[in-house]
Design an enzyme around this catalytic site. Structure first.
Site, PDB file in Angstrom:
ATOM      1  N   ASP A  85       0.849  -1.191   0.000  1.00 10.74           N
ATOM      2  CA  ASP A  85       0.000   0.000   0.000  1.00 10.74           C
ATOM      3  C   ASP A  85       0.886   1.242   0.000  1.00 10.74           C
ATOM      4  O   ASP A  85       2.104   1.152   0.195  1.00 10.74           O
ATOM      5  CB  ASP A  85      -0.979  -0.001   1.184  1.00 10.74           C
ATOM      6  CG  ASP A  85      -0.305   0.081   2.545  1.00 10.74           C
ATOM      7  OD1 ASP A  85       0.908  -0.197   2.615  1.00 10.74           O
ATOM      8  OD2 ASP A  85      -0.984   0.422   3.519  1.00 10.74           O
ATOM      9  N   TYR A 142       2.929   4.755   0.794  1.00  8.38           N
ATOM     10  CA  TYR A 142       3.575   5.333   1.975  1.00  8.38           C
ATOM     11  C   TYR A 142       2.549   6.192   2.715  1.00  8.38           C
ATOM     12  O   TYR A 142       1.733   6.872   2.097  1.00  8.38           O
ATOM     13  CB  TYR A 142       4.759   6.196   1.572  1.00  8.38           C
ATOM     14  CG  TYR A 142       5.902   5.442   0.920  1.00  8.38           C
ATOM     15  CD1 TYR A 142       6.551   4.405   1.568  1.00  8.38           C
ATOM     16  CD2 TYR A 142       6.337   5.783  -0.369  1.00  8.38           C
ATOM     17  CE1 TYR A 142       7.591   3.715   0.972  1.00  8.38           C
ATOM     18  CE2 TYR A 142       7.389   5.107  -0.977  1.00  8.38           C
ATOM     19  CZ  TYR A 142       8.013   4.073  -0.304  1.00  8.38           C
ATOM     20  OH  TYR A 142       9.048   3.399  -0.902  1.00  8.38           O
ATOM     21  N   PHE A 186       6.821   1.915  -4.176  1.00 13.72           N
ATOM     22  CA  PHE A 186       8.206   2.150  -3.759  1.00 13.72           C
ATOM     23  C   PHE A 186       8.716   3.557  -4.095  1.00 13.72           C
ATOM     24  O   PHE A 186       9.725   4.000  -3.548  1.00 13.72           O
ATOM     25  CB  PHE A 186       9.166   1.112  -4.366  1.00 13.72           C
ATOM     26  CG  PHE A 186       8.931  -0.285  -3.878  1.00 13.72           C
ATOM     27  CD1 PHE A 186       9.365  -0.670  -2.615  1.00 13.72           C
ATOM     28  CD2 PHE A 186       8.248  -1.204  -4.663  1.00 13.72           C
ATOM     29  CE1 PHE A 186       9.142  -1.964  -2.152  1.00 13.72           C
ATOM     30  CE2 PHE A 186       8.019  -2.494  -4.208  1.00 13.72           C
ATOM     31  CZ  PHE A 186       8.465  -2.873  -2.946  1.00 13.72           C
ATOM     32  N   HIS A 224      11.418  -9.211   0.551  1.00 17.79           N
ATOM     33  CA  HIS A 224      11.117  -7.783   0.420  1.00 17.79           C
ATOM     34  C   HIS A 224      12.400  -6.967   0.640  1.00 17.79           C
ATOM     35  O   HIS A 224      13.252  -7.351   1.448  1.00 17.79           O
ATOM     36  CB  HIS A 224      10.060  -7.378   1.455  1.00 17.79           C
ATOM     37  CG  HIS A 224       9.448  -6.054   1.211  1.00 17.79           C
ATOM     38  ND1 HIS A 224      10.038  -4.870   1.614  1.00 17.79           N
ATOM     39  CD2 HIS A 224       8.285  -5.709   0.591  1.00 17.79           C
ATOM     40  CE1 HIS A 224       9.261  -3.868   1.268  1.00 17.79           C
ATOM     41  NE2 HIS A 224       8.198  -4.336   0.644  1.00 17.79           N
TER      42      HIS A 224
END
Length: 356
Positions: A191, A193, A204, A315
């Site tokens: 989701d 920031y 990202f 991740h």
């Protein structure tokens, strides 16, 4: 850069008044009315003297009642607050010692906050445009009942004063910057920031001028290592350059409440983005799907591995990057696959900051 700021001078003292809406969950229509009234204040202030304080006394009191006035006074050495007759001015003088740091930080970002608020209060804010190719393949989803409920929920939250990221016009940024028929690579995020100014609709990525978060810095490190490029001199986390080359930077959840990660989980976004991934898998060929972390890897069942390349790794978060993300060489592997299937490779260095 301060809005509604007016210096008031006479032989006794100098004052700087800041009149601004405090945008939080209690922000109401009365706040907008107060702001409109305050925009006329410079004319009142132009005739202000110690003897004329009563002329603005009522206006100041009104603003204080609404809680939208922040004041910072700069008196001369021989100035005494006891010499000020009217209580509103006394209150404003005292604020210097109690809210100075807050005032400074808030006012430095006032224009950005006001711009955000205006965009949030427009009727078109929750009707952002989407690229025609995506609009066509997702038409059934946009007409579904869950999307109507999702839109209703977002409107209710905005009406109650909840801050939502990214700004409405950027919710579908990933789709608009990477048309459906131009997608070559998909990088899935969870989701947006949840910090102010960070989210702009691309997984990202952060806008220019915002420091790259730790996960993005680790992505940069892996690109540098994998492609053997030199470390950057300046950090910038805007990945729009990748999106325009065909890298779909898609979050599974497209909005989030401020300072509340995963707050919009299970309100409907996952159904829409799952449909987007499935449409790419079914209607396109030879796309590279980069699945980083458990959440992204749960989407593997939506992808036809006989038609596409799926690359998995931990991740890039600092908590897991050393467990296999570093050294995964996904960027060179992606380009090798694209070349093998007759496609133009991605210039990954394009997303790196200046210095390359």
């Amino acid at each position: 850069m301060y809005i509604n700021a007016k210096k008031i001078k006479n032989e006794k003292f100098t004052a700087l008044l800041f009149v601004t809406p405090f945008i939080d969950k209690n922000f109401t229509t009365s706040s907008l009315i107060t702001l409109a009234v305050c925009s006329l204040w410079p004319r009142v202030f132009s005739s202000f003297t110690m003897k004329d304080t009563v002329k603005i006394d009522t206006t100041i009191n009104t603003a204080i009642i609404h809680g939208h006035i922040l004041g910072i006074f700069y008196p001369p050495k021989n100035f005494s607050v006891s010499r000020i007759k009217y209580s509103p001015v006394k209150i404003l003088y005292i604020i210097e010692y109690t809210l100075y740091s807050f005032c400074q930080a808030f006012l430095e970002n006032l224009f950005e906050v006001l711009d955000w608020f205006i965009s949030m209060t427009t009727e078109t804010a929750l009707n952002p445009q989407i690229e025609e190719g995506w609009k066509k393949v997702l038409a059934e989803e946009f007409g579904a009942e869950y999307m109507k409920e999702l839109k209703k929920k977002l409107k209710e939250e905005l009406k109650s004063g909840v801050i939502i990221y990214p700004p409405p016009k950027q919710i579908f940024n990933a789709f608009n910057l990477t048309p459906f028929d131009k997608v070559k690579v998909v990088i899935l995020g969870q989701d947006p920031y949840h910090g102010r100014g960070q989210a702009h609709g691309l997984s990202f990525s952060v806008p220019d001028g915002v420091n790259p978060p730790p996960s993005l810095l680790n992505i940069f490190k892996e690109i540098e290592s994998d492609l053997e490029v030199k470390p950057p001199k300046t950090k910038s986390g805007n990945l729009e350059g990748l999106a325009m080359q065909g890298v779909l930077l898609l979050n599974a959840i497209l909005t989030v409440r401020a300072s509340s990660p995963a707050s919009h989980r299970d309100i409907g976004w996952e159904k829409l983005t799952n449909a987007a991934i499935k449409a790419l898998s079914d209607k396109r060929e030879n796309i590279v799907f980069l699945l980083w972390g458990k959440f992204a890897q749960e989407k593997e069942s939506l992808i036809d591995a006989s038609k596409h390349l799926i690359l998995k790794a931990p991740h890039p978060s600092p908590y897991s990057a050393n467990s296999g993300f570093f050294g995964c060489k996904h960027f060179s592997k992606t380009n090798a696959y694209l070349l093998k299937t007759g496609q133009e490779p991605i210039n990954w260095k394009f997303c790196l900051p200046l210095g390359h």
